[in-house]
Write an enzyme that holds these catalytic residues in place. Structure first.
Site, PDB file in Angstrom:
ATOM      1  N   TYR A   1      32.062  78.150  71.645  1.00 42.46           N
ATOM      2  CA  TYR A   1      32.631  77.607  72.884  1.00 42.46           C
ATOM      3  C   TYR A   1      33.606  78.596  73.505  1.00 42.46           C
ATOM      4  O   TYR A   1      33.555  78.893  74.710  1.00 42.46           O
ATOM      5  CB  TYR A   1      33.326  76.279  72.561  1.00 42.46           C
ATOM      6  CG  TYR A   1      34.094  75.648  73.699  1.00 42.46           C
ATOM      7  CD1 TYR A   1      33.451  74.876  74.652  1.00 42.46           C
ATOM      8  CD2 TYR A   1      35.486  75.813  73.805  1.00 42.46           C
ATOM      9  CE1 TYR A   1      34.152  74.287  75.689  1.00 42.46           C
ATOM     10  CE2 TYR A   1      36.193  75.227  74.835  1.00 42.46           C
ATOM     11  CZ  TYR A   1      35.527  74.460  75.773  1.00 42.46           C
ATOM     12  OH  TYR A   1      36.230  73.879  76.802  1.00 42.46           O
TER      13      TYR A   1
ATOM     14  N   SER B   1      38.714  77.661  79.973  1.00 43.58           N
ATOM     15  CA  SER B   1      39.521  76.880  79.026  1.00 43.58           C
ATOM     16  C   SER B   1      40.687  77.722  78.536  1.00 43.58           C
ATOM     17  O   SER B   1      40.592  78.958  78.448  1.00 43.58           O
ATOM     18  CB  SER B   1      38.664  76.487  77.815  1.00 43.58           C
ATOM     19  OG  SER B   1      39.484  76.018  76.757  1.00 43.58           O
TER      20      SER B   1
HETATM   21  P1  NAD Z   1      33.480  65.672  79.586  1.00 46.07           P
HETATM   22  O1  NAD Z   1      32.753  65.479  78.319  1.00 46.07           O
HETATM   23  O2  NAD Z   1      34.135  64.534  80.231  1.00 46.07           O
HETATM   24  O3  NAD Z   1      32.547  66.375  80.659  1.00 46.07           O
HETATM   25  C1  NAD Z   1      31.545  67.278  80.337  1.00 46.07           C
HETATM   26  C2  NAD Z   1      30.530  67.204  81.453  1.00 46.07           C
HETATM   27  O4  NAD Z   1      29.520  68.173  81.242  1.00 46.07           O
HETATM   28  C3  NAD Z   1      29.850  65.847  81.543  1.00 46.07           C
HETATM   29  O5  NAD Z   1      29.968  65.416  82.857  1.00 46.07           O
HETATM   30  C4  NAD Z   1      28.407  66.120  81.212  1.00 46.07           C
HETATM   31  O6  NAD Z   1      27.517  65.357  81.996  1.00 46.07           O
HETATM   32  C5  NAD Z   1      28.286  67.587  81.560  1.00 46.07           C
HETATM   33  N1  NAD Z   1      27.231  68.248  80.809  1.00 46.07           N
HETATM   34  C6  NAD Z   1      27.207  68.517  79.480  1.00 46.07           C
HETATM   35  N2  NAD Z   1      26.055  69.130  79.163  1.00 46.07           N
HETATM   36  C7  NAD Z   1      25.344  69.260  80.316  1.00 46.07           C
HETATM   37  C8  NAD Z   1      24.085  69.790  80.647  1.00 46.07           C
HETATM   38  N3  NAD Z   1      23.297  70.356  79.739  1.00 46.07           N
HETATM   39  N4  NAD Z   1      23.687  69.733  81.941  1.00 46.07           N
HETATM   40  C9  NAD Z   1      24.465  69.162  82.880  1.00 46.07           C
HETATM   41  N5  NAD Z   1      25.671  68.647  82.628  1.00 46.07           N
HETATM   42  C10 NAD Z   1      26.095  68.691  81.361  1.00 46.07           C
HETATM   43  O7  NAD Z   1      34.550  66.799  79.281  1.00 46.07           O
HETATM   44  P2  NAD Z   1      35.575  67.572  80.204  1.00 46.07           P
HETATM   45  O8  NAD Z   1      36.705  67.881  79.347  1.00 46.07           O
HETATM   46  O9  NAD Z   1      35.805  66.884  81.479  1.00 46.07           O
HETATM   47  O10 NAD Z   1      34.786  68.932  80.450  1.00 46.07           O
HETATM   48  C11 NAD Z   1      34.690  69.525  81.733  1.00 46.07           C
HETATM   49  C12 NAD Z   1      34.925  71.007  81.604  1.00 46.07           C
HETATM   50  O11 NAD Z   1      36.271  71.217  81.225  1.00 46.07           O
HETATM   51  C13 NAD Z   1      34.064  71.685  80.531  1.00 46.07           C
HETATM   52  O12 NAD Z   1      33.596  72.910  81.038  1.00 46.07           O
HETATM   53  C14 NAD Z   1      35.049  71.910  79.408  1.00 46.07           C
HETATM   54  O13 NAD Z   1      34.678  72.994  78.607  1.00 46.07           O
HETATM   55  C15 NAD Z   1      36.317  72.163  80.191  1.00 46.07           C
HETATM   56  N6  NAD Z   1      37.560  72.023  79.440  1.00 46.07           N
HETATM   57  C16 NAD Z   1      37.935  70.822  78.942  1.00 46.07           C
HETATM   58  C17 NAD Z   1      39.123  70.730  78.248  1.00 46.07           C
HETATM   59  C18 NAD Z   1      39.605  69.431  77.674  1.00 46.07           C
HETATM   60  O14 NAD Z   1      40.554  69.441  76.885  1.00 46.07           O
HETATM   61  N7  NAD Z   1      39.017  68.295  78.015  1.00 46.07           N
HETATM   62  C19 NAD Z   1      39.914  71.854  78.061  1.00 46.07           C
HETATM   63  C20 NAD Z   1      39.500  73.063  78.573  1.00 46.07           C
HETATM   64  C21 NAD Z   1      38.319  73.141  79.279  1.00 46.07           C
END
Ligand code: NAD
Length: 273
Positions: free
Chosen positions: A176, A163
């Site tokens: 986080y 991130s």
């Molecule tokens: P999202 O909520 O759409 O996806 C999160 C995913 O993690 C979901 O598919 C969920 O099923 C899975 N998950 C959560 N807990 C779990 C567990 N215990 N076991 C298995 N799966 C689990 O959010 P996103 O933004 O698409 O997140 C995806 C990645 O991107 C994450 O690692 C997040 O930290 C990272 N990220 C997101 C952003 C943002 O702004 N959306 C920014 C930086 C990094």
């Protein structure tokens, strides 16, 4: 397959319908944790459009996982949907086993599952909450990579989702952010360990993106969700469809000379790292 996540956020878009696949991942087998939702779903759809068979791990939302399965199959490739908690070692072993049983090989592992919870003060964070962040965001990557490794051959690729917060810091997301920094160290060290085997390890560092993970701020500070785009020089939040191609690049042979690196996709938030 756009998704209305919340009134405070724009509708989420997962793939640019004008994107033309050119077989960059033809016949490859790709496993994506958190592939049912958000950024992982976008990575799944772009990789499918590039010809890969896709296995996704979801945690709780079976309907959403099945919607993603249909969308992958709509790209003309095979989909495998696996329910697992990536914070559990045995579940990760079993998930990789299912992929091998179904597709015969594993070529690309995208470690993307994650969760976040904001806290105003370090003193608000319980031991359980601290550990839960590491179990899902970091331990899951270790468990899946360790299970996958015996199946990965020369040319394979591991891609971890970190991130922008690991690089810029985020005062609301201390646990986080700590996990995301750990992912960067993991990515760099593993890249060096696996280079002789011809396996590349890289990470994508998204900035703010329209996904359900942002709803963690609901009730904590709704303005953080509403104003998220203001934190980027582009003055807007990113779409999942703007992340998917970064995973394709790191998964396929286009990035054959790239390992141990961070691909920043963040509207200009990081210009020095
Ligand atoms: P999202 O909520 O759409 O996806 C999160 C995913 O993690 C979901 O598919 C969920 O099923 C899975 N998950 C959560 N807990 C779990 C567990 N215990 N076991 C298995 N799966 C689990 O959010 P996103 O933004 O698409 O997140 C995806 C990645 O991107 C994450 O690692 C997040 O930290 C990272 N990220 C997101 C952003 C943002 O702004 N959306 C920014 C930086 C990094």
């Amino acid at each position: 397959m756009d998704e209305k996540i919340d009134d405070m956020m724009p509708v989420a878009e997962f793939i640019d319908e004008n994107y033309k696949g050119s077989g960059k991942l033809h016949g490859k087998s790709v496993l994506i944790s958190g592939g049912d939702s958000g950024i992982g779903r976008a990575a799944a759809l772009y990789a499918a459009r590039e010809g890969a068979n896709i296995a996704i791990i979801y945690h709780t939302d079976e309907d959403r996982a099945n919607d993603t399965r249909k969308a992958i199959e709509g790209e003309g490739t095979e989909a495998l949907v696996i329910q697992a908690d990536v914070g559990r070692s045995a579940a990760c072993d079993a998930a990789v086993g299912e992929v091998i049983e179904k597709f015969g090989t594993l070529d690309v592992l995208i470690n993307n599952a994650g969760f976040q919870k904001p806290y105003a003060s370090l003193t608000d964070i319980s031991d359980e909450d601290w550990i839960a962040h590491f179990e899902v965001n970091m331990h899951g990557m270790f468990y899946l990579a360790r299970a996958a490794l015996p199946h990965l051959g020369k040319g394979a690729s591991i891609i971890n989702t970190t991130s922008v917060n690991a690089f810029a810091g985020n005062k609301h997301l201390v646990p986080y952010t700590a996990t995301k920094g750990a992912i960067t160290g993991f990515t760099r060290a593993l890249a060096l360990q696996l280079v002789e085997q011809g396996i590349r390890v890289n990470e994508v560092a998204p900035g703010p993106v329209v996904t359900p993970i942002q709803l963690a701020f609901k009730g904590y500070d709704d303005d953080i969700i509403k104003n998220m785009g203001d934190t980027t020089p582009m003055q807007r939040i990113g779409q999942p469809r703007e992340l998917g191609p970064a995973y394709v690049y790191l998964a396929c042979n286009d990035s054959s000379f790239v390992t141990g690196q961070t691909l920043h996709v963040n509207g200009g938030m990081i210009v020095n790292g």
